[in-house]
Design a protein around this motif. Sequence first.
Motif, PDB file in Angstrom:
ATOM      1  N   GLN A   5     -56.772   9.677  59.291  1.00  0.00           N
ATOM      2  CA  GLN A   5     -56.152  10.127  58.057  1.00  0.00           C
ATOM      3  C   GLN A   5     -56.160  11.648  58.006  1.00  0.00           C
ATOM      4  O   GLN A   5     -57.124  12.295  58.434  1.00  0.00           O
ATOM      5  CB  GLN A   5     -56.880   9.591  56.833  1.00  0.00           C
ATOM      6  N   GLY A  55     -60.735   6.254  63.049  1.00  0.00           N
ATOM      7  CA  GLY A  55     -61.180   4.914  63.390  1.00  0.00           C
ATOM      8  C   GLY A  55     -61.613   4.866  64.843  1.00  0.00           C
ATOM      9  O   GLY A  55     -61.788   5.895  65.497  1.00  0.00           O
ATOM     10  N   LYS A  66     -60.822   5.453  54.720  1.00  0.00           N
ATOM     11  CA  LYS A  66     -60.382   4.390  55.610  1.00  0.00           C
ATOM     12  C   LYS A  66     -60.137   3.107  54.833  1.00  0.00           C
ATOM     13  O   LYS A  66     -60.977   2.685  54.041  1.00  0.00           O
ATOM     14  CB  LYS A  66     -61.487   4.179  56.648  1.00  0.00           C
ATOM     15  N   THR A  67     -58.985   2.494  55.057  1.00  0.00           N
ATOM     16  CA  THR A  67     -58.703   1.186  54.482  1.00  0.00           C
ATOM     17  C   THR A  67     -58.825   0.147  55.579  1.00  0.00           C
ATOM     18  O   THR A  67     -58.262   0.321  56.669  1.00  0.00           O
ATOM     19  CB  THR A  67     -57.301   1.148  53.873  1.00  0.00           C
ATOM     20  N   PHE A  75     -58.198  -3.656  56.851  1.00  0.00           N
ATOM     21  CA  PHE A  75     -57.315  -4.789  56.604  1.00  0.00           C
ATOM     22  C   PHE A  75     -57.878  -6.062  57.230  1.00  0.00           C
ATOM     23  O   PHE A  75     -58.528  -6.017  58.278  1.00  0.00           O
ATOM     24  CB  PHE A  75     -55.932  -4.525  57.200  1.00  0.00           C
ATOM     25  N   GLY A  76     -57.575  -7.186  56.578  1.00  0.00           N
ATOM     26  CA  GLY A  76     -57.830  -8.466  57.198  1.00  0.00           C
ATOM     27  C   GLY A  76     -56.792  -8.748  58.268  1.00  0.00           C
ATOM     28  O   GLY A  76     -55.840  -7.980  58.448  1.00  0.00           O
ATOM     29  N   ALA A  77     -56.965  -9.868  58.958  1.00  0.00           N
ATOM     30  CA  ALA A  77     -56.075 -10.206  60.061  1.00  0.00           C
ATOM     31  C   ALA A  77     -54.742 -10.766  59.590  1.00  0.00           C
ATOM     32  O   ALA A  77     -53.803 -10.902  60.373  1.00  0.00           O
ATOM     33  CB  ALA A  77     -56.752 -11.211  60.988  1.00  0.00           C
ATOM     34  N   TYR A 123     -51.819   3.833  61.265  1.00  0.00           N
ATOM     35  CA  TYR A 123     -52.388   2.546  61.634  1.00  0.00           C
ATOM     36  C   TYR A 123     -51.666   2.004  62.856  1.00  0.00           C
ATOM     37  O   TYR A 123     -50.468   2.248  63.040  1.00  0.00           O
ATOM     38  CB  TYR A 123     -52.238   1.528  60.502  1.00  0.00           C
ATOM     39  N   LEU A 153     -47.814   2.246  62.089  1.00  0.00           N
ATOM     40  CA  LEU A 153     -47.473   2.388  60.674  1.00  0.00           C
ATOM     41  C   LEU A 153     -48.053   3.673  60.108  1.00  0.00           C
ATOM     42  O   LEU A 153     -49.213   4.015  60.383  1.00  0.00           O
ATOM     43  CB  LEU A 153     -48.019   1.204  59.876  1.00  0.00           C
ATOM     44  N   LEU A 179     -46.910  -1.916  66.769  1.00  0.00           N
ATOM     45  CA  LEU A 179     -46.188  -1.305  65.662  1.00  0.00           C
ATOM     46  C   LEU A 179     -47.100  -0.237  65.064  1.00  0.00           C
ATOM     47  O   LEU A 179     -48.244  -0.535  64.694  1.00  0.00           O
ATOM     48  CB  LEU A 179     -45.841  -2.361  64.608  1.00  0.00           C
ATOM     49  N   PHE A 237     -56.960   1.082  61.385  1.00  0.00           N
ATOM     50  CA  PHE A 237     -56.959   2.489  60.980  1.00  0.00           C
ATOM     51  C   PHE A 237     -57.161   3.394  62.181  1.00  0.00           C
ATOM     52  O   PHE A 237     -58.135   3.248  62.928  1.00  0.00           O
ATOM     53  CB  PHE A 237     -58.069   2.699  59.953  1.00  0.00           C
ATOM     54  N   GLY A 296     -53.905  -7.576  62.022  1.00  0.00           N
ATOM     55  CA  GLY A 296     -53.794  -6.678  60.892  1.00  0.00           C
ATOM     56  C   GLY A 296     -53.771  -5.230  61.348  1.00  0.00           C
ATOM     57  O   GLY A 296     -54.170  -4.917  62.470  1.00  0.00           O
ATOM     58  N   PRO A 297     -53.301  -4.340  60.496  1.00  0.00           N
ATOM     59  CA  PRO A 297     -53.303  -2.915  60.847  1.00  0.00           C
ATOM     60  C   PRO A 297     -54.715  -2.393  61.071  1.00  0.00           C
ATOM     61  O   PRO A 297     -55.634  -2.728  60.325  1.00  0.00           O
ATOM     62  CB  PRO A 297     -52.673  -2.255  59.614  1.00  0.00           C
ATOM     63  N   GLN A 343     -50.749  -1.625  64.549  1.00  0.00           N
ATOM     64  CA  GLN A 343     -50.720  -3.062  64.301  1.00  0.00           C
ATOM     65  C   GLN A 343     -50.233  -3.771  65.559  1.00  0.00           C
ATOM     66  O   GLN A 343     -49.038  -3.773  65.866  1.00  0.00           O
ATOM     67  CB  GLN A 343     -49.826  -3.410  63.115  1.00  0.00           C
ATOM     68  N   PHE A 355     -51.655  -9.559  53.652  1.00  0.00           N
ATOM     69  CA  PHE A 355     -52.862  -8.868  54.091  1.00  0.00           C
ATOM     70  C   PHE A 355     -53.714  -8.466  52.894  1.00  0.00           C
ATOM     71  O   PHE A 355     -53.215  -7.872  51.940  1.00  0.00           O
ATOM     72  CB  PHE A 355     -52.515  -7.601  54.872  1.00  0.00           C
TER      73      PHE A 355
END
Lengths: 114, 113
Positions: A48, A58, B100-101, B103-105, A35, A90, A88, A45, A42-43, A37, B90
């Motif tokens: 994977q 992504g 795929k996950t 995430f919110g902000a 990910y 992750l 960052l 994607f 937010g992170p 960030q 989050f």
Amino acid sequence: DAGVTQSPTHLIKTRGQQVTLRCSPKSGHDTVSWYQQALGQGPQFIFQYYEEEERQRGNFPDRFSGHQFPNYSSELNVNALLLGDSALYLCASSPRYITGAEAFFGQGTRLTVV
Amino acid sequence: AQSVAQPEDQVNVAEGNPLTVKCTYSVSGNPYLFWYVQYPNRGLQFLLKYITGDNLVKGSYGFEAEFNKSQTSFHLKKPSALVSDSALYFCAVRVPRGFKTIFGAGTRLFVKA
């Protein structure tokens, strides 16, 4: 159990250079996700890996590529670095064989592109 | 398109008071739902998840979350906030059998002593 470990923790690169980030998953985990960030966000994607293949990507350009090794560790490579790649990064690992398993995250690699 | 919304950039609460951090999602099917917390210059730590079953799930550090399918929400709650709960939270969703996950902000929680 060391959990998810990433290296290096910080990195400064110049525009146009290439960078490789590394990740060792938590013991027993076979799946690694990466990910990005950006500050205040937010992170996002990137992709994977499991069974040494990229399974989903992504919305990131081909400058971002990766690899997974037989021991499940993984690398993220970014070519032709742009200032906007500063973020960052992750790494997260999870066990594919457990339905709905949560991901465990490393502490991240802070990449600064100047 | 799949998305996660955390409508509040910041939540302020006094220590000892209950807290709620809101999350709504737009994902087809029956997604898996997660909450993570992030402390400065650290990775994300898992708090709790909803996969199936009881709509109220309990997690780490006294946190809980309520899943509401009709409102497509998964709000994070804690009955009594601590100053040490101050962090970035989050909400995330993942489609079953997906990779795929999303995430919110993030929502920054400030707990004042």
